[in-house]
Design a protein around this motif. Structure first.
Motif, PDB file in Angstrom:
ATOM      1  N   ILE A 165       0.728  -1.357   0.103  1.00 52.83           N
ATOM      2  CA  ILE A 165      -0.027   0.194  -0.023  1.00 52.83           C
ATOM      3  C   ILE A 165       0.867   1.169   0.068  1.00 52.83           C
ATOM      4  O   ILE A 165       0.669   2.187  -0.701  1.00 52.83           O
ATOM      5  N   ASP A 166       1.729   1.310   0.738  1.00 52.41           N
ATOM      6  CA  ASP A 166       2.731   2.507   0.885  1.00 52.41           C
ATOM      7  C   ASP A 166       3.470   2.646  -0.473  1.00 52.41           C
ATOM      8  O   ASP A 166       3.682   3.719  -0.628  1.00 52.41           O
ATOM      9  N   GLN A 167       3.870   1.393  -1.147  1.00 50.17           N
ATOM     10  CA  GLN A 167       4.707   1.626  -2.460  1.00 50.17           C
ATOM     11  C   GLN A 167       3.716   2.239  -3.669  1.00 50.17           C
ATOM     12  O   GLN A 167       4.242   3.000  -4.178  1.00 50.17           O
ATOM     13  N   CYS A 168       2.373   1.630  -3.531  1.00 52.33           N
ATOM     14  CA  CYS A 168       1.558   2.277  -4.327  1.00 52.33           C
ATOM     15  C   CYS A 168       1.155   3.722  -4.012  1.00 52.33           C
ATOM     16  O   CYS A 168       1.153   4.680  -5.227  1.00 52.33           O
ATOM     17  N   ALA A 169       1.074   4.038  -2.754  1.00 53.28           N
ATOM     18  CA  ALA A 169       0.936   5.584  -2.565  1.00 53.28           C
ATOM     19  C   ALA A 169       2.156   6.491  -3.238  1.00 53.28           C
ATOM     20  O   ALA A 169       2.041   7.408  -3.789  1.00 53.28           O
ATOM     21  N   GLU A 170       3.329   6.084  -2.911  1.00 53.14           N
ATOM     22  CA  GLU A 170       4.368   6.555  -3.498  1.00 53.14           C
ATOM     23  C   GLU A 170       4.575   6.700  -4.984  1.00 53.14           C
ATOM     24  O   GLU A 170       4.584   7.822  -5.555  1.00 53.14           O
ATOM     25  N   ILE A 171       4.050   5.650  -5.745  1.00 54.93           N
ATOM     26  CA  ILE A 171       3.990   5.816  -7.174  1.00 54.93           C
ATOM     27  C   ILE A 171       2.663   6.786  -7.615  1.00 54.93           C
ATOM     28  O   ILE A 171       3.044   7.628  -8.513  1.00 54.93           O
ATOM     29  N   MET A 172       1.701   6.816  -6.913  1.00 51.79           N
ATOM     30  CA  MET A 172       0.590   7.534  -7.292  1.00 51.79           C
ATOM     31  C   MET A 172       1.052   9.161  -7.057  1.00 51.79           C
ATOM     32  O   MET A 172       0.608  10.094  -7.911  1.00 51.79           O
ATOM     33  N   ILE A 173       1.398   9.232  -5.876  1.00 55.71           N
ATOM     34  CA  ILE A 173       1.863  10.736  -5.693  1.00 55.71           C
ATOM     35  C   ILE A 173       3.079  11.220  -6.743  1.00 55.71           C
ATOM     36  O   ILE A 173       2.853  12.350  -7.193  1.00 55.71           O
ATOM     37  N   GLU A 174       3.990  10.298  -7.277  1.00 57.35           N
ATOM     38  CA  GLU A 174       4.776  10.881  -8.405  1.00 57.35           C
ATOM     39  C   GLU A 174       4.143  11.167  -9.540  1.00 57.35           C
ATOM     40  O   GLU A 174       4.606  11.848 -10.479  1.00 57.35           O
ATOM     41  N   THR A 175       2.910  10.360  -9.742  1.00 53.74           N
ATOM     42  CA  THR A 175       2.298  10.396 -11.201  1.00 53.74           C
ATOM     43  C   THR A 175       0.818  10.913 -11.104  1.00 53.74           C
ATOM     44  O   THR A 175       0.354  10.679 -12.228  1.00 53.74           O
ATOM     45  N   VAL A 176       0.509  12.022 -10.233  1.00 57.37           N
ATOM     46  CA  VAL A 176      -0.589  12.530 -10.299  1.00 57.37           C
ATOM     47  C   VAL A 176      -0.561  13.620 -11.383  1.00 57.37           C
ATOM     48  O   VAL A 176       0.467  14.487 -11.774  1.00 57.37           O
ATOM     49  N   ASN A 177      -1.230  13.515 -12.543  1.00 59.80           N
ATOM     50  CA  ASN A 177      -1.403  14.358 -13.658  1.00 59.80           C
ATOM     51  C   ASN A 177      -2.739  14.469 -14.213  1.00 59.80           C
ATOM     52  O   ASN A 177      -3.862  13.708 -13.442  1.00 59.80           O
ATOM     53  N   ALA A 178      -3.141  15.069 -15.502  1.00 58.50           N
ATOM     54  CA  ALA A 178      -4.278  15.349 -15.958  1.00 58.50           C
ATOM     55  C   ALA A 178      -5.122  13.806 -16.015  1.00 58.50           C
ATOM     56  O   ALA A 178      -6.315  13.635 -16.218  1.00 58.50           O
ATOM     57  N   GLU A 179      -4.311  12.960 -16.449  1.00 59.27           N
ATOM     58  CA  GLU A 179      -5.083  11.604 -16.775  1.00 59.27           C
ATOM     59  C   GLU A 179      -5.223  10.828 -15.462  1.00 59.27           C
ATOM     60  O   GLU A 179      -6.291  10.154 -15.419  1.00 59.27           O
ATOM     61  N   THR A 180      -4.542  11.005 -14.418  1.00 55.40           N
ATOM     62  CA  THR A 180      -4.618  10.201 -13.137  1.00 55.40           C
ATOM     63  C   THR A 180      -5.219  10.974 -11.943  1.00 55.40           C
ATOM     64  O   THR A 180      -5.871  10.311 -11.021  1.00 55.40           O
ATOM     65  N   ALA A 181      -5.227  12.462 -12.041  1.00 61.63           N
ATOM     66  CA  ALA A 181      -5.727  12.934 -10.739  1.00 61.63           C
ATOM     67  C   ALA A 181      -7.263  12.556 -10.140  1.00 61.63           C
ATOM     68  O   ALA A 181      -7.198  12.235  -8.969  1.00 61.63           O
ATOM     69  N   VAL A 182      -8.259  12.549 -11.071  1.00 60.62           N
ATOM     70  CA  VAL A 182      -9.701  12.353 -10.736  1.00 60.62           C
ATOM     71  C   VAL A 182      -9.436  10.835 -10.042  1.00 60.62           C
ATOM     72  O   VAL A 182     -10.198  10.353  -8.903  1.00 60.62           O
TER      73      VAL A 182
END
Length: 509
Positions: A165-182
């Protein structure tokens, strides 16, 4: 005999012949020496090769365990069936997961069974994510791609694997953009990952008006609840004025009502405008059956700042989205504030509680595309203030302009107080915050034609720059006893009234 001797002398005493013979002799000697050197070098290289350690990467223990036990299922003592697929696994490894540890301990029926059925009800969990998460129990590290991160997060949450879960969170925070934000925001809410929720929400606050208006597909993805939270938030980067937020909401509703619409943002904005103005139903849209769903975000609009220009008021009326009675309190409040300013009873706030500032300030902003001198104003009904803003590569400034030729109601008071907060932000390629600088809440006292410097720009700021401004111009209608006796400014109000439409003033660049 004489001829032979003569020929010998001729041949061997001839200078040319002698030189040739010498060269041949020297050449043979040199070739023997070079051959000897090459043999010596070859021997040295061979000796060095024999004494140089050779490394060969062997299959690590973790890799062996992963291949033999997980992939091949050797010595399996339990079969887990999930999404119709059997997995030959091992309880000792599965018990790293609290989900399985609880299942295989105590009096649970599964503790004594060799086959365990897991009912997967979450549609985000798929076979690939199961493979990744179950396989991670046999490895000391895993590699994830951003496209797989939400299903992996869902699966890791089911099996209560905090490390993944922590590893997923790190990846998500690094890749927040127009495609992924919502998508990230919704997933973070569903699976309780607060850090991702905050990162995605912050990204949307900055980019909703500066970027999503040009992304109809992405704008349509925003839920009613999320949109209401964004509209309410004080930190929303409102590009141009508060009225542009109303225009965005109108566009967003149109996209919700027309899920098949897929056109350019310019065409969509015009179509949304025509759609609401040409409705046959005379009832305000938000009071209709299909419109009630969207009441929350429209209720969150700051109507005191939507009625500061006559063209905006006309559009509010002709759109027939908002009930007219919603505007009445705002009009009454603004009129009373105007009378107080006109009579010299209100010179503006000298202090305000943070919560009051956040709930009632006027939000405006713009994009500074490149370096150079930028000069602009937000025009409209400004409570007697004509504020001119300017920015270059070094400073950001504001001036209380007091020239009677401008078509604004100018306050004749010698000094006026305002409270503002200005934030400058540079973004990276994913439109994430690269660097930001803010004044914080700042009280200014401006005399006629006085200009003040708000910020000396950090060197780390890069263009294009997003500029977000929060303004608070009026004091409250019920002054405190202390400020009443001061004969100056009264306490801050939850209903300020700053400018509206943006206008460049000799803009360059």
């Amino acid at each position: 005999m004489g001829e032979s001797i003569s020929k010998f002398v001729t041949d061997y005493c001839d200078p040319h012949t002698v030189a040739t013979n010498v060269r041949a002799l020297v050449g043979r000697k040199r070739r023997r020496d070079e051959s000897d050197d090459q043999d010596s070098d070859s021997d040295h290289l061979l000796e060095k090769t024999l004494h140089t350690p050779k490394k060969k990467k062997l299959l690590s223990t973790a890799q062996y365990i992963y291949r033999a036990l997980f992939k091949e299922g050797n010595n399996s003592d339990v079969t887990v069936i999930a999404l119709g697929k059997p997995w030959r696994l091992h309880k000792v490894y599965l018990c790293q997961s609290p989900y399985f540890a609880s299942m295989f301990s105590g009096a649970w029926r599964e503790a004594k069974e060799d086959v365990v059925n897991i009912k997967i009800v979450d549609p985000k969990i798929n076979l690939d994510s199961l493979y990744t998460v179950l396989g991670s129990l046999y490895l000391d590290e895993i590699t994830l791609e951003p496209i797989e991160v939400i299903p992996t997060l869902a699966t890791a949450t089911l099996f209560q694997l905090e490390g993944i879960i922590d590893q997923c969170a790190e990846i998500m925070i690094e890749t927040v953009n127009a495609e992924t934000a919502v998508k990230y925001y919704e997933a973070a809410c569903e699976y309780g990952v607060q850090s991702v929720k905050e990162a995605a929400f912050k990204w949307l606050l900055i980019n909703l008006l500066s970027h999503f208006q040009e992304q109809p597909k992405r704008l349509r993805e925003i839920s009613v609840d999320l949109m209401q939270k964004l509209v309410t938030n004080c930190d929303l980067y409102v590009m141009q004025t508060e009225f542009s937020l109303y225009v965005l909401l109108r566009f967003w509703v149109f996209l919700q009502l027309h899920p098949e619409w897929d056109s350019s943002s310019r065409d969509s904005l015009l179509e949304a405008h025509h759609y609401f103005q040409n409705r046959e139903d005379e009832e305000p849209f938000l009071l209709t059956r299909e419109g009630r769903t969207f009441i929350g975000p429209f209720k969150a609009l700051r109507y005191n700042h939507l009625i500061n220009h006559h063209l905006d008021v006309e559009m509010l009326k002709t759109d027939r989205i908002v009930p007219a009675e919603w505007l009445t309190p705002a009009v009454s409040d603004q009129w009373y504030h105007m009378l107080r300013v006109d009579q010299g009873l209100d010179r503006g706030p000298k202090s305000v509680a943070h919560d009051d500032f956040c709930s009632a300030c006027f939000r405006c902003g713009r994009t500074l595309v490149n370096s150079g001198e930028h000069v602009w104003r937000w025009t409209g009904f400004n409570m007697g203030l004509d504020l001119i803003w300017s920015c270059n590569t070094r400073t950001l400034r504001v001036k209380r302009n007091h020239r009677t030729e401008h078509e604004v109601m100018l306050s004749m008071q010698s000094r006026r107080h305002i409270i503002c907060r200005v934030t400058l932000t540079s973004l990276n390629e994913q439109r994430q915050v690269k660097h930001t600088q803010t004044t914080g809440m700042k009280c200014l006292t401006l005399f006629k034609n006085e200009e003040v410097t708000l910020l000396v720009l950090d060197k780390d700021l890069t263009y294009p720059l997003l500029l977000s401004v929060n303004l608070f111009l009026n004091t409250s209608l019920v002054p405190s006893q202390e400020e009443t006796n001061s004969n100056d400014a009264t306490p801050a109000s939850p209903s300020p009234s700053p400018p509206l439409q943006p206008q460049n003033v000799n803009e360059e660049g």
